[in-house]
Design an enzyme around this catalytic site. Structure first.
Site, mmCIF file in Angstrom:
data_model
loop_
_atom_site.group_PDB
_atom_site.id
_atom_site.type_symbol
_atom_site.label_atom_id
_atom_site.label_comp_id
_atom_site.label_asym_id
_atom_site.label_seq_id
_atom_site.Cartn_x
_atom_site.Cartn_y
_atom_site.Cartn_z
ATOM 1 N N LEU A 151 19.298 120.350 -15.207
ATOM 2 C CA LEU A 151 19.651 119.043 -14.661
ATOM 3 C C LEU A 151 18.709 117.976 -15.204
ATOM 4 O O LEU A 151 17.500 118.185 -15.279
ATOM 5 C CB LEU A 151 19.566 119.060 -13.133
ATOM 6 C CG LEU A 151 20.373 120.136 -12.404
ATOM 7 C CD1 LEU A 151 20.133 120.034 -10.908
ATOM 8 C CD2 LEU A 151 21.853 120.014 -12.723
ATOM 9 N N PHE A 250 17.139 112.841 -28.250
ATOM 10 C CA PHE A 250 15.707 113.011 -28.049
ATOM 11 C C PHE A 250 14.883 112.569 -29.258
ATOM 12 O O PHE A 250 13.767 113.013 -29.445
ATOM 13 C CB PHE A 250 15.365 114.447 -27.658
ATOM 14 C CG PHE A 250 15.742 114.771 -26.234
ATOM 15 C CD1 PHE A 250 14.813 114.712 -25.224
ATOM 16 C CD2 PHE A 250 17.058 115.090 -25.904
ATOM 17 C CE1 PHE A 250 15.164 114.966 -23.913
ATOM 18 C CE2 PHE A 250 17.430 115.343 -24.598
ATOM 19 C CZ PHE A 250 16.478 115.284 -23.589
ATOM 20 N N PRO A 253 11.622 107.032 -30.172
ATOM 21 C CA PRO A 253 10.167 106.937 -30.026
ATOM 22 C C PRO A 253 9.788 106.164 -28.774
ATOM 23 O O PRO A 253 10.537 105.310 -28.298
ATOM 24 C CB PRO A 253 9.736 106.177 -31.287
ATOM 25 C CG PRO A 253 10.959 105.422 -31.716
ATOM 26 C CD PRO A 253 12.124 106.280 -31.332
ATOM 27 N N GLY A 254 8.633 106.481 -28.235
ATOM 28 C CA GLY A 254 8.199 105.818 -27.010
ATOM 29 C C GLY A 254 6.769 106.156 -26.682
ATOM 30 O O GLY A 254 5.960 106.438 -27.578
ATOM 31 N N GLY A 258 7.370 112.550 -19.603
ATOM 32 C CA GLY A 258 6.751 112.858 -18.320
ATOM 33 C C GLY A 258 7.728 113.616 -17.463
ATOM 34 O O GLY A 258 8.601 114.330 -17.961
ATOM 35 N N CYS A 261 9.396 118.462 -15.404
ATOM 36 C CA CYS A 261 9.775 119.641 -16.193
ATOM 37 C C CYS A 261 9.009 119.789 -17.501
ATOM 38 O O CYS A 261 8.294 120.764 -17.696
ATOM 39 C CB CYS A 261 11.276 119.613 -16.474
ATOM 40 S SG CYS A 261 12.311 119.825 -15.012
ATOM 41 N N LYS A 322 11.351 107.907 -16.325
ATOM 42 C CA LYS A 322 12.564 107.610 -17.077
ATOM 43 C C LYS A 322 13.476 106.788 -16.173
ATOM 44 O O LYS A 322 13.249 106.707 -14.954
ATOM 45 C CB LYS A 322 13.269 108.895 -17.516
ATOM 46 C CG LYS A 322 13.686 109.792 -16.364
ATOM 47 C CD LYS A 322 14.447 111.011 -16.835
ATOM 48 C CE LYS A 322 15.897 110.683 -17.142
ATOM 49 N NZ LYS A 322 16.693 111.894 -17.409
#
Length: 436
Positions: A151, A250, A253-254, A258, A261, A322
């Protein structure tokens, strides 16, 4: 089918509610009496789009129930899902204390036909250890199955209802058949039901999360390299993403990953490998890159002000790890906040749903604002950490009017650097070439 779900955290509550939505009789069990009372009243302790409405609907339909009493919930249940926390221990391994407590309380109430299903993320071998423990407690063989969850916070209802795949680990084909029947309503578009050995199912969860974490750390490291050589990571990302072997998912960039998971599961799999006398070189690198990436935005801010941050005020947009969640566990924003506070910076912060969690963590060390624009008044800089949709189309004339210094540090590359230059804004993203 009668189902019990033990643990009403994120995974347990979503799992129980979605199973009740497909017509099953579901009882969610938790030792926290206050939480049970809230849930019975339709008060949801977590933020997840669509979940509150679904809980209330199934309570009203008398398909979804909440209790702290094992005696009234377990004996009639065909499947008992364990969805308790397995937090990271001091050595990086998963802490299974809650799981073993549940097993001891659960055992006296199990029917002979019951299937105990571990939904929690657990190290390889845990399901077999649970089966051995339950056998010693009951004096008979108890069916135990692994059913890892995949999930994503913010889209959990869709992820459960329309899964890419369902993975189960079993010791007998009859157990697989029962779980297949339970999941059948969610597999009508022919997405696969994958039945495998217990150990393979346990590993699947860890390997999936570690693979995704690897992609994030890889693109972040490439973004940092792009800055040094004058390339633009957004252009590079498009250049590689159209390769079907790589894809785009995925590869944004960032400021690092976090949540509950990825950090925990990367550390746990590192621990598993080390216990097998194997040094997981790639996973170690993934973790190191992520830890360093969470400090990138602070360095950009410090460099811009030439290290003179004492007394400065920074507006911070986005606190959750997020969008579409109030989860701040391992959030990059917390690393930035800690470093800015240590440097003597005053912080004015906003997040659409995570404010209360941050306030519980920092108290009056921060100034909290209900609207993101209200953080800007008198601020020396704007920093963006979480890519909420409402931040994507900012009124930059208004932003310029309120900021004391026309500078934005964007940890999610939300804006076009060329447009920012035209507006007279100093703009710093992740992995972006300098605008000529």
């Amino acid at each position: 089918m009668k189902i019990a779900v033990i643990g009403t955290g994120y995974v347990g509550l979503v799992t129980g509610t979605c199973f009740s939505e497909s017509g099953n009789h579901v009882t969610c069990v938790d030792i926290n009496e206050k939480k049970i009372q809230q849930l019975e009243s339709g008060i949801i302790p977590i933020y997840e789009p669509g979940l509150e409405e679904m809980v209330k609907r199934n309570i009203k339909a008398r398909r979804l129930f909440f209790t702290s009493n094992y005696e009234e919930s377990i004996p009639d249940a065909k499947c008992i899902f364990i969805a308790v926390g397995t937090p990271q221990g001091s050595d990086g391994s998963a802490n299974l204390e809650s799981l073993w407590k549940v097993a001891n309380v659960l055992a006296p109430h199990l029917s002979e036909e019951a299937i105990v299903v571990i939904k929690s993320t657990v190290p390889v071998g845990t399901n077999r250890k649970l089966a051995e423990l339950l056998e010693s407690l009951t004096g008979r063989v108890v069916d135990v199955a692994s059913n890892p969850e995949f999930l994503k916070e913010g889209t959990a209802i869709d992820d459960f209802s329309k899964p890419d795949r369902v993975v189960v680990g079993v010791s007998r084909p009859e157990v697989s058949a029962t779980l297949h029947e339970l999941y059948q309503p969610f597999l009508r578009t022919e997405n696969p039901f994958l039945s495998m050995e217990l150990e393979s199912a346990e590993m699947t969860k860890y390997v999936a999360n570690c693979m995704l974490a690897t992609k994030i750390s890889f693109i972040n490291e490439m973004a940092n390299l792009c800055e040094r050589v004058g390339a633009d990571i957004n252009q590079v990302r498009r250049g590689i993403g159209h390769d079907q072997r790589i894809g785009f998912s995925f590869l944004f960039p960032g400021v690092g990953y976090g949540g509950s998971c990825f950090p925990k599961d990367v550390s746990a799999l590192i621990s598993v490998a080390q216990h097998q006398n194997m040094e997981p070189t790639i996973l170690n690198a993934v973790d190191r890159v992520n830890v360093a990436q969470k400090k990138v935005l602070f360095k950009k801010i410090s460099d811009y002000f030439k290290g003179d941050l004492e007394g400065k005020t920074v507006a911070l947009w986005g606190l959750a790890f997020k969008p579409k969640t109030d989860d701040i566990r391992e959030a990059p924003s917390l690393v930035l906040i800690d470093e800015l506070l240590q440097a003597g910076v005053k912080l004015k912060v906003h997040d659409p749903v995570a404010m209360e969690n941050v306030k519980a963590h920092y108290g009056d060390k921060l100034s909290y604002f209900d609207h993101h624009y209200d953080t800007l008044e008198g601020a020396d800089a704007l920093a963006i950490v979480t890519e909420w949709n409402e931040f994507r189309h900012a009124d930059f004339d208004y932003v310029l009017h309120r900021l004391s210094t026309p500078v934005i540090f964007d940890g999610r590359n939300l804006y076009d650097p060329q447009k920012m230059k035209q507006k007279g804004i100093d703009y710093f993203g992740i992995g972006l070439s300098s605008v000529k």
